[in-house]
Structures are given as structure tokens and as C-alpha cells.
Scaffold this motif. Structure first.
Motif, PDB file in Angstrom:
ATOM      1  N   VAL A   1     -12.679   1.220   7.805  1.00 35.37           N
ATOM      2  CA  VAL A   1     -11.284   0.806   7.684  1.00 35.37           C
ATOM      3  C   VAL A   1     -11.449  -0.215   6.670  1.00 35.37           C
ATOM      4  O   VAL A   1     -11.946  -1.298   6.796  1.00 35.37           O
ATOM      5  N   GLY A   2     -10.721  -0.030   5.509  1.00 37.12           N
ATOM      6  CA  GLY A   2     -10.823  -1.023   4.376  1.00 37.12           C
ATOM      7  C   GLY A   2      -9.368  -1.514   3.837  1.00 37.12           C
ATOM      8  O   GLY A   2      -8.329  -1.302   4.395  1.00 37.12           O
ATOM      9  N   LEU A   3      -9.655  -2.633   2.983  1.00 42.02           N
ATOM     10  CA  LEU A   3      -8.473  -3.186   2.322  1.00 42.02           C
ATOM     11  C   LEU A   3      -8.384  -2.742   1.091  1.00 42.02           C
ATOM     12  O   LEU A   3      -9.162  -2.253   0.359  1.00 42.02           O
ATOM     13  N   TYR A   4      -6.938  -2.505   0.544  1.00 39.60           N
ATOM     14  CA  TYR A   4      -6.828  -2.159  -0.958  1.00 39.60           C
ATOM     15  C   TYR A   4      -5.682  -2.928  -1.454  1.00 39.60           C
ATOM     16  O   TYR A   4      -4.988  -3.707  -0.780  1.00 39.60           O
ATOM     17  N   ARG A   5      -5.702  -2.889  -2.576  1.00 43.03           N
ATOM     18  CA  ARG A   5      -4.844  -3.743  -3.430  1.00 43.03           C
ATOM     19  C   ARG A   5      -3.466  -2.841  -3.743  1.00 43.03           C
ATOM     20  O   ARG A   5      -3.290  -1.797  -4.306  1.00 43.03           O
ATOM     21  N   PRO A   6      -2.144  -3.417  -3.228  1.00 46.14           N
ATOM     22  CA  PRO A   6      -1.066  -2.580  -3.532  1.00 46.14           C
ATOM     23  C   PRO A   6      -0.801  -2.556  -4.897  1.00 46.14           C
ATOM     24  O   PRO A   6      -0.875  -3.503  -5.694  1.00 46.14           O
ATOM     25  N   ARG A   7      -0.306  -1.151  -5.387  1.00 43.58           N
ATOM     26  CA  ARG A   7      -0.080  -1.127  -6.765  1.00 43.58           C
ATOM     27  C   ARG A   7       1.234  -0.335  -7.067  1.00 43.58           C
ATOM     28  O   ARG A   7       2.080  -0.599  -7.613  1.00 43.58           O
ATOM     29  N   SER A   8       1.311   1.010  -6.119  1.00 38.95           N
ATOM     30  CA  SER A   8       2.414   1.788  -6.240  1.00 38.95           C
ATOM     31  C   SER A   8       3.687   1.508  -5.461  1.00 38.95           C
ATOM     32  O   SER A   8       3.576   0.716  -4.727  1.00 38.95           O
ATOM     33  N   LEU A   9       4.790   2.164  -5.851  1.00 37.46           N
ATOM     34  CA  LEU A   9       5.836   1.747  -4.895  1.00 37.46           C
ATOM     35  C   LEU A   9       5.632   2.074  -3.725  1.00 37.46           C
ATOM     36  O   LEU A   9       6.007   1.445  -2.602  1.00 37.46           O
ATOM     37  N   SER A  10       4.945   3.271  -3.346  1.00 35.51           N
ATOM     38  CA  SER A  10       4.693   3.783  -1.924  1.00 35.51           C
ATOM     39  C   SER A  10       3.906   2.622  -1.192  1.00 35.51           C
ATOM     40  O   SER A  10       4.091   2.426  -0.045  1.00 35.51           O
ATOM     41  N   ASP A  11       3.043   2.183  -2.106  1.00 37.89           N
ATOM     42  CA  ASP A  11       2.017   0.846  -1.350  1.00 37.89           C
ATOM     43  C   ASP A  11       2.992  -0.203  -0.885  1.00 37.89           C
ATOM     44  O   ASP A  11       2.794  -0.525   0.062  1.00 37.89           O
ATOM     45  N   HIS A  12       4.164  -0.607  -1.650  1.00 35.20           N
ATOM     46  CA  HIS A  12       4.818  -1.699  -1.551  1.00 35.20           C
ATOM     47  C   HIS A  12       5.916  -1.318  -0.214  1.00 35.20           C
ATOM     48  O   HIS A  12       6.095  -2.282   0.430  1.00 35.20           O
ATOM     49  N   LEU A  13       6.283  -0.056  -0.213  1.00 34.29           N
ATOM     50  CA  LEU A  13       6.995   0.457   0.895  1.00 34.29           C
ATOM     51  C   LEU A  13       6.318   0.444   2.190  1.00 34.29           C
ATOM     52  O   LEU A  13       6.944  -0.143   3.212  1.00 34.29           O
ATOM     53  N   ILE A  14       5.083   0.722   2.298  1.00 33.24           N
ATOM     54  CA  ILE A  14       4.236   0.655   3.374  1.00 33.24           C
ATOM     55  C   ILE A  14       4.076  -0.936   3.717  1.00 33.24           C
ATOM     56  O   ILE A  14       4.238  -1.122   4.866  1.00 33.24           O
ATOM     57  N   ASP A  15       3.727  -1.693   2.654  1.00 31.58           N
ATOM     58  CA  ASP A  15       3.732  -3.004   2.987  1.00 31.58           C
ATOM     59  C   ASP A  15       5.147  -3.522   3.769  1.00 31.58           C
ATOM     60  O   ASP A  15       5.052  -4.601   4.642  1.00 31.58           O
ATOM     61  N   ALA A  16       6.349  -3.267   3.082  1.00 31.70           N
ATOM     62  CA  ALA A  16       7.672  -3.496   3.626  1.00 31.70           C
ATOM     63  C   ALA A  16       7.604  -3.108   5.081  1.00 31.70           C
ATOM     64  O   ALA A  16       8.213  -3.991   6.037  1.00 31.70           O
ATOM     65  N   VAL A  17       7.166  -1.754   5.532  1.00 31.84           N
ATOM     66  CA  VAL A  17       7.271  -1.464   6.878  1.00 31.84           C
ATOM     67  C   VAL A  17       6.262  -2.189   7.597  1.00 31.84           C
ATOM     68  O   VAL A  17       6.731  -2.736   8.822  1.00 31.84           O
ATOM     69  N   ALA A  18       5.397  -2.938   7.239  1.00 29.59           N
ATOM     70  CA  ALA A  18       4.148  -3.373   7.855  1.00 29.59           C
ATOM     71  C   ALA A  18       4.701  -5.054   8.564  1.00 29.59           C
ATOM     72  O   ALA A  18       4.369  -5.334   9.522  1.00 29.59           O
ATOM     73  N   LEU A  19       5.681  -5.166   7.817  1.00 29.90           N
ATOM     74  CA  LEU A  19       6.216  -6.666   7.903  1.00 29.90           C
ATOM     75  C   LEU A  19       6.668  -6.865   9.365  1.00 29.90           C
ATOM     76  O   LEU A  19       6.319  -7.573  10.138  1.00 29.90           O
ATOM     77  N   PRO A  20       7.732  -6.222   9.822  1.00 30.86           N
ATOM     78  CA  PRO A  20       8.394  -6.288  11.257  1.00 30.86           C
ATOM     79  C   PRO A  20       7.367  -5.817  12.103  1.00 30.86           C
ATOM     80  O   PRO A  20       7.317  -6.110  13.220  1.00 30.86           O
TER      81      PRO A  20
END
Length: 223
Positions: free
Chosen positions: A136-155
Motif C-alpha cells: 500500500v503506497g503513496l503516489y504523486r498526483p499528476r493526471s486529471l484522474s489523479d486529481h479527481l480521485i483526490d477530490a472524491v477522497a476529501l468528503p
């Protein structure tokens, strides 16, 4: 979105400081569901205060946890019941792992501190035929899909924090871990490097700024 997200993350950090919960421990049960009911030996790399190692010990004959931080390793030993089939050591995951082969190797929120290809190659050497490696690792957001997943993760993160701290006057303590640094490698690069070392590895981006890697070694030592 990319301009707004850093402000949201800072606000989330402030919220998380008063409603803490362990993002890594959230995946411990997920890990167990991908492992056999019983196995002989397990290695937990970056074991922290030992929560996952002790959980693995409910299925394993012996579990060894290794972490580079001596204070955390001492805490893990203190929290482990006498007679439990769990040991801990202080050391470098690429140099100081006890010799032998392991049926299960786990590595949670640690591999981004290591050279990825070298670390996965080392884990592969340590994995017994038929064994399972889970990262289970961490990655650096780069793509639009990465940022969309991050946005979903907030709530989702806020909801989980409320659930896990509901009814508590004091915040739920978070398991001790060694100081962490931000991930520097984007997910596509992780996938490329991982599959070069571990053909057939299954990687997937997850909520809470994590990805998972699952690789099962074939029955032959050469695989």
C-alpha cells in the motif's frame, strides 16, 4: 481544480489534526482479505508500532516486522503480548531483513522512501514460491484522474473521521509511524517500474491518497 485543491488539502489537514484517523490502518483488513487463511511466515516492512504485524500473527506461525525508527520499534515491542509469534527489529528494509523466505510480505506507506525497483526486486527475492506481496503506497498526483480521485477522497476522508471519532471526547490516537515524506513518483511510473520487476502485478489507485499493489509468486522458485 489544481489551483483549488492545495487549499482544500490544507483545510483538510487542519480538520484531520482535530479528528485524526489512520489512513494506513484503514487498509489492514483489506490486506487480510487477500491472504490465505493460514501461512507460515510473514514479513511486514515499515512495521511502525506493529498493528499490522500483530494482525498478521492471527494467521501466521511467525511474523517479523522491521522499521528504521528505534523508538517506534520499541513501542511495537511494548504493545505486543508476551508469547505472541511476532518479533521486531530496527534496520534498513533493503539490508537488514532476517534471511529466509516469507509466504507473505506486506509494505504499507513505506516503499516511497526506497528506490522502487530495488525494493521490489529485494522483496521478490524474499518471497517464497506461491507467496503474496502486498504494497500500500503513496503516489504523486499528476493526471486529471489523479486529481479527481483526490477530490472524491476529501468528503470521504471527512466522513470517515466523523465516524471513527464519533462519541469520543478526546481524539482517537493514531498509530505511531516513522516521519514520512511526500511521494515523488506518479502512479503511471510506479506501474511501469513495478510490472518490469513483477510481471502480472495488479496495481490500482485508491482513496485516501494511496495505491495498492498485489503480486503472487508462482510455485516455482524461478518465477
Amino acid at each position: 481544480m489544481t489551483a483549488v485543491l492545495p487549499r482544500l488539502l490544507r483545510a483538510l489537514d487542519r480538520f484531520h489534526a482535530t479528528h485524526p484517523w489512520d489512513h494506513n490502518a484503514h487498509y489492514h483488513r483489506w490486506i487480510l482479505r487477500r491472504l490465505p487463511g493460514r501461512f507460515t511466515g510473514a514479513l511486514d516492512v515499515g512495521s511502525g508500532s506493529g498493528d499490522l504485524a500483530r494482525l498478521l500473527a492471527t494467521r501466521a506461525e511467525a511474523v517479523h516486522g522491521i522499521d528504521i525508527d528505534p523508538t517506534i520499534v520499541e513501542r511495537a515491542r511494548e504493545r505486543t503480548a508476551p508469547g505472541a509469534p511476532v518479533t521486531f527489529s530496527v534496520g534498513d528494509a533493503l539490508e537488514d531483513v532476517p534471511s529466509g523466505l516469507y509466504d507473505v510480505i506486506t509494505c504499507v506507506a513505506t516503499v516511497h522512501h526506497l528506490p522502487l525497483g530495488e525494493a521490489l526486486t529485494h522483496f521478490r527475492r524474499l518471497l517464497a514460491p506461491g507467496g503474496t506481496l502486498i504494497v500500500v503506497g503513496l503516489y504523486r498526483p499528476r493526471s486529471l484522474s489523479d486529481h479527481l480521485i483526490d477530490a472524491v477522497a476529501l468528503p470521504s476522508n471527512i466522513a470517515m473521521a466523523w465516524i471513527k471519532n464519533k462519541g469520543r471526547r478526546a481524539p482517537r490516537p493514531v498509530a505511531m509511524t516513522a516521519p514520512t515524506r511526500p511521494a515523488t513518483t506518479a502512479f503511471p511510473d510506479i506501474v511501469r517500474d513495478a510490472r518490469h520487476v513483477l510481471p502480472g502485478a495488479r496495481l490500482r489507485r485508491r482513496l485516501f491518497w494511496r495505491y495498492t499493489l498485489v503480486w503472487k509468486r508462482g510455485p516455482s522458485p524461478a518465477e
